[in-house]
Every structure is written in C-alpha cells, then in structure tokens.
Design a protein around this motif. Structure first.
Motif, mmCIF file in Angstrom:
data_model
loop_
_atom_site.group_PDB
_atom_site.id
_atom_site.type_symbol
_atom_site.label_atom_id
_atom_site.label_comp_id
_atom_site.label_asym_id
_atom_site.label_seq_id
_atom_site.Cartn_x
_atom_site.Cartn_y
_atom_site.Cartn_z
ATOM 1 N N ARG A 147 -2.239 4.004 -1.246
ATOM 2 C CA ARG A 147 -3.011 4.462 -0.086
ATOM 3 C C ARG A 147 -2.224 5.569 0.635
ATOM 4 N N PRO A 148 -2.920 6.463 1.329
ATOM 5 C CA PRO A 148 -2.230 7.537 2.044
ATOM 6 C C PRO A 148 -1.154 7.031 3.018
ATOM 7 N N GLN A 179 0.779 4.668 2.606
ATOM 8 C CA GLN A 179 1.909 4.125 1.842
ATOM 9 C C GLN A 179 2.689 5.213 1.109
ATOM 10 N N SER A 180 2.282 6.457 1.252
ATOM 11 C CA SER A 180 2.868 7.536 0.452
ATOM 12 C C SER A 180 4.356 7.746 0.706
ATOM 13 N N ASP A 181 4.848 7.340 1.873
ATOM 14 C CA ASP A 181 6.285 7.472 2.164
ATOM 15 C C ASP A 181 7.075 6.229 1.756
ATOM 16 N N MET A 182 6.411 5.258 1.139
ATOM 17 C CA MET A 182 7.076 3.999 0.812
ATOM 18 C C MET A 182 7.456 3.875 -0.657
ATOM 19 N N VAL A 183 6.841 4.662 -1.517
ATOM 20 C CA VAL A 183 7.173 4.614 -2.942
ATOM 21 C C VAL A 183 6.912 6.000 -3.539
ATOM 22 N N ALA A 184 7.806 6.409 -4.406
ATOM 23 C CA ALA A 184 7.667 7.724 -5.036
ATOM 24 C C ALA A 184 6.471 7.732 -5.981
ATOM 25 N N ASP A 233 -1.930 0.794 -7.620
ATOM 26 C CA ASP A 233 -2.912 1.781 -7.185
ATOM 27 C C ASP A 233 -3.731 1.248 -6.008
ATOM 28 N N ALA A 234 -4.093 2.131 -5.093
ATOM 29 C CA ALA A 234 -4.818 1.758 -3.871
ATOM 30 C C ALA A 234 -6.066 0.928 -4.168
ATOM 31 N N ASP A 252 9.152 0.111 7.399
ATOM 32 C CA ASP A 252 8.132 0.619 8.313
ATOM 33 C C ASP A 252 6.934 -0.324 8.387
ATOM 34 N N ASP A 253 6.032 -0.049 9.334
ATOM 35 C CA ASP A 253 4.781 -0.806 9.411
ATOM 36 C C ASP A 253 4.072 -0.734 8.067
ATOM 37 N N GLY A 254 3.542 -1.852 7.627
ATOM 38 C CA GLY A 254 2.849 -1.896 6.347
ATOM 39 C C GLY A 254 3.770 -2.066 5.158
ATOM 40 N N SER A 255 5.047 -2.305 5.423
ATOM 41 C CA SER A 255 6.037 -2.481 4.370
ATOM 42 C C SER A 255 5.705 -3.688 3.501
ATOM 43 N N ALA A 256 6.209 -3.679 2.292
ATOM 44 C CA ALA A 256 6.031 -4.800 1.362
ATOM 45 C C ALA A 256 7.045 -5.916 1.601
#
Length: 157
Positions: A21-22, A24-29, A88-89, A123-127
C-alpha cells in the motif's frame, strides 16, 4: 494453496510488479531492489510467496552463518535473518505474511540455527505487532533505524 518457492526466472517479473500500500512504501524496499541487492548480500536467498500460481509476496532471508555474511556488531551469527517480507496490497491480511514467516522458521529449524530474527520500521502501521503476535520478542537493538525482534529456537536439534 499457499506456497513459498525459491525465486525463478519465470517468477522474476511477476514478483517485481507486486507492491505494498502507498502508506507502507517507506517500510519495505521494492522487490526489484531486494533482488538486485541480493547479488551483493552474502548468504541471501529469495522466495516468492504464491497463492496457487499467483504471486502475492516476497520473502528474502540471510543466513548469517555464511562465511562472508556482513555482520553488524551484536549480530548472532547463528541466525536466519528475515531481511525482507512483503505482501502485495491486494493480498494483505490473508495469511500470506504468516506463511512467509513459517517458511523462514522452517529453514532456521532445518539448519539448526539458534534463532530467527527480523526488524521493522517503528512507524504507525508497522508490522511490529504482527511479529510480536507471531512470537518474536524485541531485542532492544535498533539496526539501521529499525526495531530488531528475535524468535529463539532453543528446541532446535
């Protein structure tokens, strides 16, 4: 049926096209970056996560026992490290991430490793809550800005 399979040439492009998801783009390459970096990451292995024949995610691990593994101070070399895990989202919250973790766990156990480790952006929404629910525990280490978690495998052997 969920399957986790080693990366193949045929799966390369379909796996590259997957995206989180957009927010989450900073959370995984992106998967293409992970695949490219794996050439230089000694001990790395990449797997596709599939729902039947449909690619839904990617798992990348690093076996830190590799003689040329790039260890950070404080790393336990008797570890399988979950380097990247993405779903995938369109396929999140369906158990595919857990299937990836289960696969990494099976590898760690099969190889007799002492622990399975993972890290996540805090961050918020982290796994992180997902990993803690799975049984990972925070180690207290921050590695490259991410919270490290580990799953001890005391009963290995």
């Amino acid at each position: 049926m969920v399957e986790v399979r080693p990366l193949t040439y045929e799966a390369l492009m379909p796996l590259i096209k997957l995206d989180v998801r957009p927010d989450q783009s900073d959370m995984v390459a992106p998967n293409a970056i992970t695949m490219a970096q794996s050439i230089f990451e000694h001990g790395s292995e990449i797997f596709g996560i599939f729902d039947g024949d449909k690619p839904v995610g990617l798992l990348a691990i690093i076996d830190l026992t590799h003689p040329e593994a790039d260890l950070d101070p404080g790393d336990d070399p008797d570890t399988i490290y979950v380097w990247r895990l993405m779903v995938d989202a369109a396929h999140q919250r369906k158990g595919f991430g857990t299937a990836g973790l289960d696969h990494a766990m099976a590898i760690a156990r099969d190889r007799g490793r002492a622990r399975l480790a993972i890290s996540a952006v805090p961050d918020d929404g982290s796994a992180i809550p997902v990993y803690e629910k799975y049984g990972f525990q925070r180690t207290g280490r921050i590695v490259e800005g991410e919270v490290e978690l580990a799953f001890p495998l005391a009963d290995v052997g």
